[in-house]
Design an enzyme around this catalytic site. Structure first.
Site, PDB file in Angstrom:
ATOM      1  NE  ARG A  11      -4.023   1.870   2.360  1.00  0.00           N
ATOM      2  CZ  ARG A  11      -4.113   2.772   3.341  1.00  0.00           C
ATOM      3  NH1 ARG A  11      -3.272   2.759   4.359  1.00  0.00           N
ATOM      4  NH2 ARG A  11      -5.056   3.688   3.306  1.00  0.00           N
ATOM      5  CG  HIS A  70      -1.521   5.184  -0.549  1.00  0.00           C
ATOM      6  ND1 HIS A  70      -2.228   5.636   0.550  1.00  0.00           N
ATOM      7  CD2 HIS A  70      -2.350   4.314  -1.179  1.00  0.00           C
ATOM      8  CE1 HIS A  70      -3.430   5.060   0.573  1.00  0.00           C
ATOM      9  NE2 HIS A  70      -3.525   4.255  -0.468  1.00  0.00           N
ATOM     10  CG  ASN A  72      -1.028   8.368   2.888  1.00  0.00           C
ATOM     11  OD1 ASN A  72      -1.369   7.300   2.387  1.00  0.00           O
ATOM     12  ND2 ASN A  72      -0.455   9.332   2.175  1.00  0.00           N
ATOM     13  CG  HIS A  89      -7.963  -4.244  -1.356  1.00  0.00           C
ATOM     14  ND1 HIS A  89      -8.921  -3.298  -1.619  1.00  0.00           N
ATOM     15  CD2 HIS A  89      -6.851  -3.544  -0.984  1.00  0.00           C
ATOM     16  CE1 HIS A  89      -8.423  -2.078  -1.420  1.00  0.00           C
ATOM     17  NE2 HIS A  89      -7.169  -2.203  -1.041  1.00  0.00           N
TER      18      HIS A  89
END
Length: 328
Positions: free
Chosen positions: A63, A67, A95, A194
């Site tokens: 992640r 990001h 975040n 996911h």
């Protein structure tokens, strides 16, 4: 009379300059083969150690890479702390109180610096960590393309607007992917990350109790699954309680995520919309990935490479940070 060779010389020089710039901007899998040949195994060893006490860490690391890349490209900007002039992306809405794994990145950087000081960028460490996280969880492995350099700035405002949110419509998320050169196959494949990891109750309570202000749950939620989630996330309960993104095999990288979507058991609104948005082009991709894990893995690898190629700093741009939390 102008000679043929004198005409050719500037053209040759121009061609070499173009060739140099192209090769200079290209990431490649052997970038550290002479300067830090063991970098991949160093990264993997640190992550293996971290996994012993934190089964979530693999998903958290991938992640961070995601990001990072969506904000001005894969440049390690997400790792920078606040200082007098810099507003950290860590404090951006996508975040804050949810991005994690920064300590493990620091541990990786320390181990890499001990082996090959001043050579490997923090941006490349994030890309390598994402690959290790996936392969250690039973997913595919691939040759990570390397050669990124680290930014000297962060973009908190950009993080607030560019990173896809779990509350957004499929059309909005598709637009955010498109803005960084990724298509709907990339969107569905990367959402497949996911298949492991966790999400906090605060990201799903609206789906459970008051979807789109209706006072009712999200109609696409499987009712049995809804009841289970409501037990774990009571109304006005603790918003930071964790839920498995894939309740079937929560720590394994597989294609069960897509089967869950077919059963209306996607945890986040942004997950379920891939399958439940009427007429969406994503539906057939979900079906394909659900029916063939091999196809999902192949597409996931390609999409990770595509994402890792978003606007990297190369050549003499940026720097090789000695501490991922601050500029040199």
């Amino acid at each position: 009379m102008v000679s043929f060779h004198s005409l050719l010389a500037p053209i040759t020089t121009l061609f070499l300059a173009i060739l140099f710039n192209v090769s200079n901007a290209q990431l490649n899998a052997t970038f550290y083969s002479t300067t830090c040949p063991n970098v991949s195994s160093i990264v993997q060893t640190v992550i293996q150690q971290a996994l012993q006490s934190d089964p979530r860490i693999g998903a958290s690391l991938i992640r961070l890479h995601f990001h990072d890349c969506f904000v001005d490209g894969c440049d390690g900007s997400i790792l920078l702390d606040n200082n007098g002039t810099l507003r950290s992306e860590k404090d951006a809405a996508p975040n804050t109180n949810s991005a994690r794994g920064f300590d493990v990145v620091d541990n990786i950087k320390t181990a890499v610096e001990n082996s090959c000081p001043g050579v490997v960028s923090c941006a490349d460490i994030l890309a390598l960590a994402a690959e290790s996280a996936v392969s250690l969880a039973g997913g595919p492995s691939w040759n990570v393309l390397l050669g990124r350099r680290d930014s000297r700035t962060a973009n908190q405002a950009g993080a607030n607007t560019s990173i896809p949110s779990p509350f957004e419509s499929l059309s909005n998320i598709t637009a955010k992917f498109s803005a960084v050169g990724l298509n709907i196959t990339d969107l569905v494949a990367l959402s497949g990350a996911h298949t492991f990891g966790r999400a906090q109750c605060r990201f799903i309570t609206n789906r459970l109790y008051n979807f789109s202000g209706t006072g009712n749950p999200d109609p696409t939620l499987n009712t049995t699954y809804l009841a289970t989630l409501r037990q774990n996330c009571p109304q006005n309960g603790n918003g930071s309680t964790l839920n498995n993104l894939d309740f079937t095999t929560p720590n394994t990288f597989d294609n069960n995520y897509f089967s869950n979507l077919q059963n209306n058991e996607g945890l986040l609104q942004s997950d379920q919309e891939l399958f439940s948005t009427s007429g969406a082009a994503t539906i057939s991709i979900v079906n394909t990935f659900s029916s063939s894990q091999t196809t999902f893995f192949q597409n996931f690898v390609q999409s990770m490479i595509n994402m890792g190629n978003i606007s990297p700093l190369t050549g003499t741009n940026g720097e090789i940070r000695l501490d991922c939390k601050k500029v040199n």
